[in-house]
Design a protein around this motif. Structure first.
Motif, PDB file in Angstrom:
ATOM      1  N   ILE A 455      43.658  41.977  34.620  1.00  0.00           N
ATOM      2  CA  ILE A 455      44.359  43.024  35.092  1.00  0.00           C
ATOM      3  C   ILE A 455      44.300  42.976  36.537  1.00  0.00           C
ATOM      4  CG2 ILE A 455      43.948  44.550  33.285  1.00  0.00           C
ATOM      5  CD1 ILE A 455      41.689  46.032  34.547  1.00  0.00           C
ATOM      6  N   GLY A 456      43.458  42.158  37.208  1.00  0.00           N
ATOM      7  CA  GLY A 456      43.320  42.003  38.487  1.00  0.00           C
ATOM      8  C   GLY A 456      42.628  43.049  39.229  1.00  0.00           C
ATOM      9  N   ILE A 457      42.669  42.977  40.532  1.00  0.00           N
ATOM     10  CA  ILE A 457      41.740  44.074  41.527  1.00  0.00           C
ATOM     11  C   ILE A 457      42.527  44.297  42.725  1.00  0.00           C
ATOM     12  CG2 ILE A 457      39.616  44.790  42.469  1.00  0.00           C
ATOM     13  CD1 ILE A 457      38.278  42.613  40.569  1.00  0.00           C
ATOM     14  N   ALA A 458      42.711  45.462  43.252  1.00  0.00           N
ATOM     15  CA  ALA A 458      43.263  45.448  44.525  1.00  0.00           C
ATOM     16  C   ALA A 458      42.224  45.115  45.803  1.00  0.00           C
ATOM     17  CB  ALA A 458      43.821  47.045  44.761  1.00  0.00           C
ATOM     18  N   LEU A 462      38.493  45.079  46.086  1.00  0.00           N
ATOM     19  CA  LEU A 462      37.638  43.957  45.834  1.00  0.00           C
ATOM     20  C   LEU A 462      36.358  43.727  46.944  1.00  0.00           C
ATOM     21  CD1 LEU A 462      37.742  41.327  44.168  1.00  0.00           C
ATOM     22  CD2 LEU A 462      39.077  40.401  46.012  1.00  0.00           C
ATOM     23  N   GLU A 463      36.546  44.424  48.162  1.00  0.00           N
ATOM     24  CA  GLU A 463      35.411  44.159  49.033  1.00  0.00           C
ATOM     25  C   GLU A 463      34.316  44.945  48.451  1.00  0.00           C
ATOM     26  OE1 GLU A 463      37.086  45.842  52.558  1.00  0.00           O
ATOM     27  OE2 GLU A 463      38.670  44.059  52.713  1.00  0.00           O
ATOM     28  N   ARG A 464      34.779  45.988  47.639  1.00  0.00           N
ATOM     29  CA  ARG A 464      33.165  46.748  47.282  1.00  0.00           C
ATOM     30  C   ARG A 464      32.779  46.427  45.831  1.00  0.00           C
ATOM     31  NH1 ARG A 464      34.593  51.421  45.996  1.00  0.00           N
ATOM     32  NH2 ARG A 464      36.723  51.364  46.304  1.00  0.00           N
ATOM     33  N   MET A 465      33.242  45.369  45.148  1.00  0.00           N
ATOM     34  CA  MET A 465      32.790  45.152  43.596  1.00  0.00           C
ATOM     35  C   MET A 465      31.587  44.882  43.577  1.00  0.00           C
ATOM     36  SD  MET A 465      35.321  46.074  41.875  1.00  0.00           S
ATOM     37  CE  MET A 465      34.875  45.517  40.520  1.00  0.00           C
ATOM     38  N   PHE A 466      31.130  44.192  44.746  1.00  0.00           N
ATOM     39  CA  PHE A 466      29.608  43.741  44.557  1.00  0.00           C
ATOM     40  C   PHE A 466      28.531  44.699  44.987  1.00  0.00           C
ATOM     41  CE2 PHE A 466      32.118  39.885  44.997  1.00  0.00           C
ATOM     42  CZ  PHE A 466      31.856  39.103  43.596  1.00  0.00           C
ATOM     43  N   SER A 505      41.651  38.113  43.870  1.00  0.00           N
ATOM     44  CA  SER A 505      42.382  38.664  42.999  1.00  0.00           C
ATOM     45  C   SER A 505      43.595  39.410  43.534  1.00  0.00           C
ATOM     46  CB  SER A 505      41.245  39.849  42.257  1.00  0.00           C
ATOM     47  OG  SER A 505      41.729  40.521  41.035  1.00  0.00           O
ATOM     48  N   GLU A 506      44.387  39.640  42.458  1.00  0.00           N
ATOM     49  CA  GLU A 506      45.631  40.510  42.842  1.00  0.00           C
ATOM     50  C   GLU A 506      46.032  41.487  41.602  1.00  0.00           C
ATOM     51  OE1 GLU A 506      48.814  38.104  44.187  1.00  0.00           O
ATOM     52  OE2 GLU A 506      50.273  39.447  43.907  1.00  0.00           O
ATOM     53  N   ARG A 512      39.575  35.605  40.387  1.00  0.00           N
ATOM     54  CA  ARG A 512      38.952  34.253  40.387  1.00  0.00           C
ATOM     55  C   ARG A 512      37.867  34.590  41.162  1.00  0.00           C
ATOM     56  NH1 ARG A 512      40.968  28.865  40.151  1.00  0.00           N
ATOM     57  NH2 ARG A 512      42.922  29.732  40.276  1.00  0.00           N
ATOM     58  N   PHE A 513      36.561  34.599  40.170  1.00  0.00           N
ATOM     59  CA  PHE A 513      35.360  34.925  40.697  1.00  0.00           C
ATOM     60  C   PHE A 513      34.462  33.454  41.000  1.00  0.00           C
ATOM     61  CE2 PHE A 513      34.616  39.527  41.101  1.00  0.00           C
ATOM     62  CZ  PHE A 513      35.536  39.650  40.577  1.00  0.00           C
ATOM     63  N   TRP A 514      33.702  33.212  41.873  1.00  0.00           N
ATOM     64  CA  TRP A 514      33.077  31.965  41.937  1.00  0.00           C
ATOM     65  C   TRP A 514      31.687  32.396  42.637  1.00  0.00           C
ATOM     66  CZ3 TRP A 514      31.518  30.958  46.930  1.00  0.00           C
ATOM     67  CH2 TRP A 514      32.222  31.695  47.863  1.00  0.00           C
TER      68      TRP A 514
END
Length: 688
Positions: A455-458, A462-466, A505-506, A512-514
């Protein structure tokens, strides 16, 4: 290939019927036919709901095409009706179409019949589709009504919770600071009547000299205040109506009440607590005490949750091994998955606590990097397959097999990324790619990437996902579940390894996590202590091992007993450590499984007494069954005289590994001291 057509033909002329069938066949239809020429025959035929079309001759000797149309319309299913005629006039044709006929085809132009049938069938399918949509719409509207009713009930419930909260609670307007509502405890404790409070502002509850600090605090905390003592001298001060000044701790959050931007605040009187805290000798002792209390609390939480979860997961695992129907198997599987999710959340909380307390340490050792990656991917393969997702793994040739680092934590990070990819990918592909870049003769930077078509992430999210307890959307927790801790823990582990972690992500286009970490390359490509995979192979024990089990939980007794029986063992179950010592004194066992926390005599004390009974005789392997999984628990088990431990919930594969490790094939040649068995020569256990 011809299209199959179930046709009712209302026609009194055999010759005309043959012409119609020939034209349909020429037009690509293979027809299943029932020919009728009376009203009674037509009614009887239409009792079968599978007919797709009625073709009716306009000129019938016994009844008219209009009467046949009415009979067709009375049928329970919507069967398209087409008139065939060689003599129908324009006025009669228009009347028939208005009455519900789908078309009129002249017998002098039967070549037009196949395309008319194609169109009429397509129209019928479209009508059926629209009917289904209407039913779905009605169901959705009914669901909306039900949800609104549930929302109203929920609002009432939360209102009751607000009023019955034992702590004073107040809601005020964030713009004007006017008090909007208070709960009963607030009225009782502060001494003002409810009408009086509703004419006041939140600032009037405090001291005049604190008003400026209050405004500054509200501006600095637009989203609310976490529980903490605030103010220039350690806490806010409120004033009761009788003039009593108290110190309060505020916890607040924003909410909307109608069109008003409000904030709800819980005001806890901490006057007495602050007085006690002020008497503490030094801040360092306070911090040590808090840390010890936290460790004890986490240990108790771990034990109290893992003990029943051992029963839940163990019983579900046993239930899945019985003859269940497919529906029962699905229910039991869901119980199993839910239990595993509960344990995973508990592990995340414990890991986060270790990280925040600076207690998380890496276990550096040589490990098989390729095997770690493959086994981690295999652990989510079943979940991916259940969602019909393609899972691919690409490990470049330059990636070394054996590396030096914390393989378990590296696998934990990869598992988190994979689990998220599976969870948030409804369809498509999940691709794992592993590459290596040599940074020196002895070190390589390993980069592991997990890409999905989910589904992707805006970008802003994304900056706060961690960050801890963060998900892309509030609805994610409701729809997908999860604690929002996994990526925060993954980042801390990677940071501890001196590496980097990131994502691109989009929305709607996947993610794409790495992560990349530097690992040392040992001199040899062979592991000093290889850990062979445990598979479901028959064990070569010379006889069923007799295993003493001490467990005070009746449910966990059943789980342990059945698990050992599945492994080919003969279990003897007792309810506490005292009974275990008595049983050991009276018999000879090949292994002992002891729960660490039991009434009468716990596992540690029972171990000491068993070792005293053995004295200089053969040492029996003792394996602790513990719900404690914090750092130091393994060492405590070993220090108490145990040989190994297995955590709760107890998984079948873990139990198999422990049995293979400690019980030799030839049970008449038990080692004199408790030593692990050579797993490569010990066979393996049949999974049952």
């Amino acid at each position: 290939m011809k299209r199959l057509l179930k046709l009712v033909l209302v026609e009194d002329s055999h010759a005309d019927a043959e012409l119609v069938l020939a034209e349909l066949s020429h037009g690509g239809f293979e027809t299943t036919l029932e020919r009728v020429d009376t009203e009674a025959e037509l009614r009887a035929a239409l009792e079968d709901p599978t007919w797709e079309l009625v073709l009716c001759d306009h000129g019938l000797p016994s009844f008219s095409s209009m009467e046949a149309l009415r009979v067709s319309q009375e049928a329970p299913n919507d069967v398209p009706f087409v008139i065939l005629s060689g003599t129908i006039g324009e006025e009669a044709a228009v009347e028939a179409l208005r009455a519900g006929a789908r078309d009129v085809v002249l017998k002098t132009n039967l070549a037009r019949l196949p395309p008319v049938v194609e169109r009429v069938l397509a129209d019928a399918e479209n009508r059926r589709h629209q009917a289904r949509l209407a039913l779905e719409r009605d169901a959705l509207e009914a669901r909306t009504i039900k949800l609104n009713e549930e929302l109203r009930a929920s609002e009432l419930q939360y209102r009751l919770l607000f009023e019955s909260n034992p702590q004073p609670m107040v809601v005020y307007d964030r713009n004007t600071l006017e008090i909007v509502t208070v709960n009963e405890q607030f009225v009782s404790e502060y001494g003002y009547s409810r009408p009086e409070l509703l004419t006041m502002t939140i600032a009037q509850l405090g001291r005049k000299e604190d008003a400026a600090a209050l405004v500054s605090s509200l501006a600095a905390n637009p989203a609310g205040i976490k529980p903490s003592a605030m103010g220039a001298d350690g806490s806010w001060r409120h004033v009761y109506k009788d003039g009593t000044v108290i110190e309060v701790e505020i916890a607040s959050a924003n909410l909307m009440m109608g069109d008003r931007h409000c904030r709800i605040a819980l005001c806890q009187n901490v006057t007495e607590r602050n007085r006690v805290v002020a008497q503490l000798a030094i801040a360092r002792d306070e911090a040590v005490e808090a840390s010890n209390l936290k460790s004890a609390f986490l240990a108790n939480v771990s034990h109290e949750v893992r003990t029943p979860m051992n029963g839940v997961i163990g019983m579900a695992e046993l239930l899945l091994d019985t003859g269940l129907t497919s529906e029962q198997h699905a229910y039991a599987s869901q119980v199993m998955r839910s239990g595993e999710q509960m344990v995973a959340i508990l592990n995340d909380i414990l890991d986060l606590s270790k990280i925040q307390g600076g207690h998380l340490e890496l276990d550096i050792d040589d490990f098989d990097l390729r095997a770690t990656i493959s086994e981690t991917c295999a652990s989510v393969a079943a979940q991916a397959k259940a969602k019909d997702l393609a899972l691919s793994v690409d490990i470049e040739d330059a990636v070394p097999r054996v590396c030096r680092g914390d393989g378990r934590r590296l696998g934990q990070v990869l598992l988190n990324l994979l689990s998220n990819a599976v969870k948030f990918t409804p369809e498509g592909v999940i691709a794992v790619s592993v590459s290596a870049t040599a940074t020196s003769a002895k070190h390589s930077t390993i980069r592991i990437e997990v890409a999905d078509s989910g589904i992707g992430i805006a970008a802003g999210v994304l900056e706060r996902m961690f960050e801890p307890f963060t998900q892309a959307d509030v609805s994610m927790t409701r729809h997908y579940g999860g604690s929002g801790l996994g990526l925060a823990i993954a980042r801390e582990i990677v940071d501890l390894m001196g590496g980097e972690i990131g994502a691109e992500s989009e929305p709607g286009a996947g993610s794409r996590f790495w992560f990349a970490v530097e690992l040392a390359t040992p001199d040899t490509d062979e592991l000093a202590f290889p850990h062979p995979a445990i598979t479901t192979v028959d064990v070569a024990w010379s006889r069923p091992p007799l295993v003493l089990v001490a467990e005070d939980s009746p449910v966990n007794q059943i789980v342990a007993k059945r698990a050992l029986e599945r492994c080919g063992c003969q279990p003897h179950v007792v309810a506490d450590g005292r009974q275990a010592v008595a049983a050991f004194s009276a018999g000879t066992y090949d292994a002992v499984l002891l729960d660490c926390q039991m009434p009468e005599l716990d596992g540690y004390a029972a171990t000491a007494e068993i070792r005293a009974i053995e004295a200089d005789s053969r040492r029996t392997p003792i394996i602790a069954m513990t719900a404690h999984t914090l750092d130091g628990d393994h060492e405590r088990c070993i220090a108490a005289g145990m040989d190994d431990h297995i955590g709760k919930p107890m998984r079948h594969s873990d139990l198999v590994a422990k049995l293979i490790r400690w019980i030799p094939e030839d049970l008449d040649q038990q080692p004199e001291t408790g030593r692990p068995v050579d797993a490569s020569a010990a066979g393996s256990v049949h999974g049952g």
